[in-house]
Design a protein around this motif. Structure first.
Motif, mmCIF file in Angstrom:
data_model
loop_
_atom_site.group_PDB
_atom_site.id
_atom_site.type_symbol
_atom_site.label_atom_id
_atom_site.label_comp_id
_atom_site.label_asym_id
_atom_site.label_seq_id
_atom_site.Cartn_x
_atom_site.Cartn_y
_atom_site.Cartn_z
ATOM 1 N N VAL A 41 -61.958 63.586 100.354
ATOM 2 C CA VAL A 41 -63.029 63.963 99.428
ATOM 3 C C VAL A 41 -62.516 65.132 98.608
ATOM 4 O O VAL A 41 -61.973 66.089 99.171
ATOM 5 C CB VAL A 41 -64.313 64.372 100.176
ATOM 6 N N LYS A 42 -62.687 65.100 97.281
ATOM 7 C CA LYS A 42 -62.030 66.124 96.463
ATOM 8 C C LYS A 42 -62.918 66.617 95.321
ATOM 9 O O LYS A 42 -63.849 65.946 94.884
ATOM 10 C CB LYS A 42 -60.720 65.590 95.894
ATOM 11 N N LEU A 43 -62.583 67.801 94.872
ATOM 12 C CA LEU A 43 -63.187 68.434 93.702
ATOM 13 C C LEU A 43 -62.069 68.762 92.733
ATOM 14 O O LEU A 43 -61.016 69.267 93.141
ATOM 15 C CB LEU A 43 -63.909 69.720 94.116
ATOM 16 N N GLN A 44 -62.287 68.447 91.459
ATOM 17 C CA GLN A 44 -61.298 68.860 90.455
ATOM 18 C C GLN A 44 -62.012 69.493 89.276
ATOM 19 O O GLN A 44 -63.039 69.007 88.790
ATOM 20 C CB GLN A 44 -60.420 67.689 90.005
ATOM 21 N N THR A 45 -61.477 70.605 88.807
ATOM 22 C CA THR A 45 -62.077 71.332 87.696
ATOM 23 C C THR A 45 -60.988 72.051 86.919
ATOM 24 O O THR A 45 -59.933 72.383 87.459
ATOM 25 C CB THR A 45 -63.130 72.342 88.202
ATOM 26 N N GLY A 46 -61.256 72.270 85.644
ATOM 27 C CA GLY A 46 -60.253 72.933 84.821
ATOM 28 C C GLY A 46 -60.654 72.972 83.367
ATOM 29 O O GLY A 46 -61.844 73.014 83.031
ATOM 30 N N THR A 47 -59.652 72.911 82.501
ATOM 31 C CA THR A 47 -59.848 73.103 81.066
ATOM 32 C C THR A 47 -59.755 71.775 80.323
ATOM 33 O O THR A 47 -58.915 70.935 80.634
ATOM 34 C CB THR A 47 -58.789 74.068 80.514
ATOM 35 N N LEU A 48 -60.632 71.604 79.352
ATOM 36 C CA LEU A 48 -60.650 70.418 78.501
ATOM 37 C C LEU A 48 -60.342 70.825 77.063
ATOM 38 O O LEU A 48 -60.870 71.818 76.561
ATOM 39 C CB LEU A 48 -62.019 69.742 78.577
ATOM 40 N N PHE A 49 -59.463 70.057 76.412
ATOM 41 C CA PHE A 49 -59.108 70.279 75.012
ATOM 42 C C PHE A 49 -59.513 69.037 74.217
ATOM 43 O O PHE A 49 -59.170 67.914 74.594
ATOM 44 C CB PHE A 49 -57.606 70.522 74.864
ATOM 45 N N SER A 50 -60.238 69.246 73.117
ATOM 46 C CA SER A 50 -60.744 68.100 72.373
ATOM 47 C C SER A 50 -60.896 68.438 70.897
ATOM 48 O O SER A 50 -61.169 69.590 70.527
ATOM 49 C CB SER A 50 -62.113 67.681 72.945
ATOM 50 N N HIS A 51 -60.696 67.428 70.044
ATOM 51 C CA HIS A 51 -61.071 67.556 68.637
ATOM 52 C C HIS A 51 -61.491 66.194 68.109
ATOM 53 O O HIS A 51 -61.191 65.148 68.695
ATOM 54 C CB HIS A 51 -59.937 68.157 67.792
ATOM 55 N N LEU A 52 -62.240 66.209 67.013
ATOM 56 C CA LEU A 52 -62.757 64.988 66.408
ATOM 57 C C LEU A 52 -61.988 64.639 65.138
ATOM 58 O O LEU A 52 -61.465 65.530 64.462
ATOM 59 C CB LEU A 52 -64.237 65.142 66.050
ATOM 60 N N ASN A 53 -61.944 63.352 64.844
ATOM 61 C CA ASN A 53 -61.547 62.861 63.527
ATOM 62 C C ASN A 53 -62.807 62.243 62.913
ATOM 63 O O ASN A 53 -63.103 61.075 63.135
ATOM 64 C CB ASN A 53 -60.428 61.821 63.633
ATOM 65 N N TRP A 54 -63.547 63.072 62.187
ATOM 66 C CA TRP A 54 -64.813 62.650 61.574
ATOM 67 C C TRP A 54 -64.524 62.384 60.107
ATOM 68 O O TRP A 54 -64.460 63.292 59.291
ATOM 69 C CB TRP A 54 -65.855 63.746 61.746
ATOM 70 N N GLU A 55 -64.358 61.116 59.788
ATOM 71 C CA GLU A 55 -63.950 60.721 58.441
ATOM 72 C C GLU A 55 -65.125 60.132 57.674
ATOM 73 O O GLU A 55 -65.784 59.204 58.134
ATOM 74 C CB GLU A 55 -62.811 59.701 58.509
ATOM 75 N N VAL A 56 -65.370 60.702 56.506
ATOM 76 C CA VAL A 56 -66.362 60.173 55.572
ATOM 77 C C VAL A 56 -65.666 60.055 54.222
ATOM 78 O O VAL A 56 -65.361 61.065 53.581
ATOM 79 C CB VAL A 56 -67.598 61.089 55.456
ATOM 80 N N GLY A 57 -65.373 58.806 53.809
ATOM 81 C CA GLY A 57 -64.563 58.630 52.617
ATOM 82 C C GLY A 57 -63.173 59.199 52.871
ATOM 83 O O GLY A 57 -62.503 58.831 53.821
ATOM 84 N N SER A 58 -62.761 60.144 52.055
ATOM 85 C CA SER A 58 -61.440 60.776 52.220
ATOM 86 C C SER A 58 -61.526 62.145 52.890
ATOM 87 O O SER A 58 -60.526 62.848 53.013
ATOM 88 C CB SER A 58 -60.767 60.930 50.841
ATOM 89 N N VAL A 59 -62.708 62.530 53.359
ATOM 90 C CA VAL A 59 -62.927 63.840 53.965
ATOM 91 C C VAL A 59 -62.852 63.719 55.487
ATOM 92 O O VAL A 59 -63.393 62.784 56.081
ATOM 93 C CB VAL A 59 -64.295 64.420 53.549
ATOM 94 N N ASN A 60 -62.171 64.674 56.124
ATOM 95 C CA ASN A 60 -62.068 64.702 57.578
ATOM 96 C C ASN A 60 -62.562 66.063 58.070
ATOM 97 O O ASN A 60 -62.006 67.102 57.711
ATOM 98 C CB ASN A 60 -60.610 64.476 58.005
ATOM 99 N N ILE A 61 -63.615 66.064 58.893
ATOM 100 C CA ILE A 61 -64.228 67.320 59.353
ATOM 101 C C ILE A 61 -64.224 67.402 60.879
ATOM 102 O O ILE A 61 -63.984 66.421 61.566
ATOM 103 C CB ILE A 61 -65.671 67.475 58.830
#
Length: 217
Positions: free
Chosen positions: A26-46
Motif C-alpha cells: 500500500v503506497k502514498l505518492q506526492t510531489g510536484t506537478l508541471f503543466s501548461h496549456l496550448n489554448w489556440e483560437v485562430g492563430s493566437v495561443n494563450i
C-alpha cells in the motif's frame, strides 16, 4: 468538492480491501506537478506558460515479482497554464499587467506496469507505462463559456509513461518517480462557426513524485 473527497476515500477503501486480499504494498505518492496549456483560437495561443502545482496519489502494488509489478492508483491533480494579461489605455499604450491562470482539477485513476532492473536486493530502477483516466471535477472561470457551449471534455483519456527508482527498507519501500501524461483527447475542441473562430485546448503535464509504501505481504 466534499462529494469528490468522499468518493476518493471510498475508492481508496476499496483499494485497501483489494490490497489486503491480493496486493502486496500500500503506497502514498506526492510531489510536484508541471503543466501548461496550448489554448489556440485562430492563430493566437494563450495560457502556454508553465504552472507548478502538487499531485497526491494513493495506491497498491500487486503481482510484485523480481522484474515487474502492477500498480493501481487514484489521486488528485491540477492541470493548467498561465499567461501575462496586458492592460492598455485608450491610445493602446500598456499601462499595467498581471499574471492570470487557467486551471482544471481532475480525479485521476491509472493502472501501470513497472518494469524493474534490480541492482541488488534493495535497489531497483524501473520504467513504467499504463492507461489512465482523468475525470474533471472543477475548473476556474476561464472554462465557463466552453462548458456552457458543450465544448469542454469532462474526461481525459491517455497513458502515463515514466520511470524512477525503488529502495526496500524491510517493510517499507521508498522511491522517486517521474511521469509524463500522454493524452489521446483534448481538453476542448471546436470548429469555426459564425462569429466564432475554430480552436482547441490541450495540455502538457508531468509529475515528479516521492513515494512511500508499506509491505503487507
Amino acid at each position: 468538492m466534499k462529494k469528490t473527497l468522499k468518493k476518493f476515500i471510498c475508492v481508496f477503501t476499496l483499494l485497501l480491501v483489494y490490497s489486503i486480499s491480493f496486493g502486496q504494498i500500500v503506497k502514498l505518492q506526492t510531489g510536484t506537478l508541471f503543466s501548461h496549456l496550448n489554448w489556440e483560437v485562430g492563430s493566437v495561443n494563450i495560457f502556454n506558460k508553465t504552472i507548478v502545482g502538487h499531485s497526491l496519489f494513493l495506491g497498491v502494488d500487486y503481482y510484485n515479482k523480481k522484474h515487474f509489478n502492477l500498480s493501481s492508483n487514484i489521486g488528485l491533480i491540477k492541470k493548467g497554464g498561465k499567461d501575462e494579461i496586458m492592460y492598455t489605455d485608450d491610445s493602446g499604450v500598456i499601462i499595467d499587467s498581471k499574471t492570470d491562470k487557467a486551471l482544471l482539477e481532475y480525479l485521476s485513476v491509472n493502472t501501470i506496469v513497472d518494469f524493474k532492473y534490480p541492482v541488488n536486493d534493495k535497489l531497483s530502477p524501473f520504467i513504467s507505462a499504463g492507461p489512465r483516466l482523468d475525470i474533471l471535477i472543477d475548473y476556474n472561470r476561464h472554462f465557463d463559456s466552453l462548458d456552457q457551449l458543450g465544448d469542454l471534455n469532462k474526461l481525459s483519456v491517455g497513458f502515463i509513461v515514466g520511470g524512477g527508482v525503488k529502495y526496500q527498507l524491510n517493510k517499507l519501500e521508498v522511491g522517486f518517480r517521474i511521469d509524463y501524461y500522454l493524452n489521446l483527447n483534448k481538453v476542448a475542441d471546436w470548429p469555426a462557426e459564425t462569429n466564432r473562430l475554430s480552436g482547441s485546448v490541450s495540455d502538457r503535464t508531468f509529475t515528479t513524485n516521492f513515494t512511500i509504501g508499506y509491505r503487507i505481504k
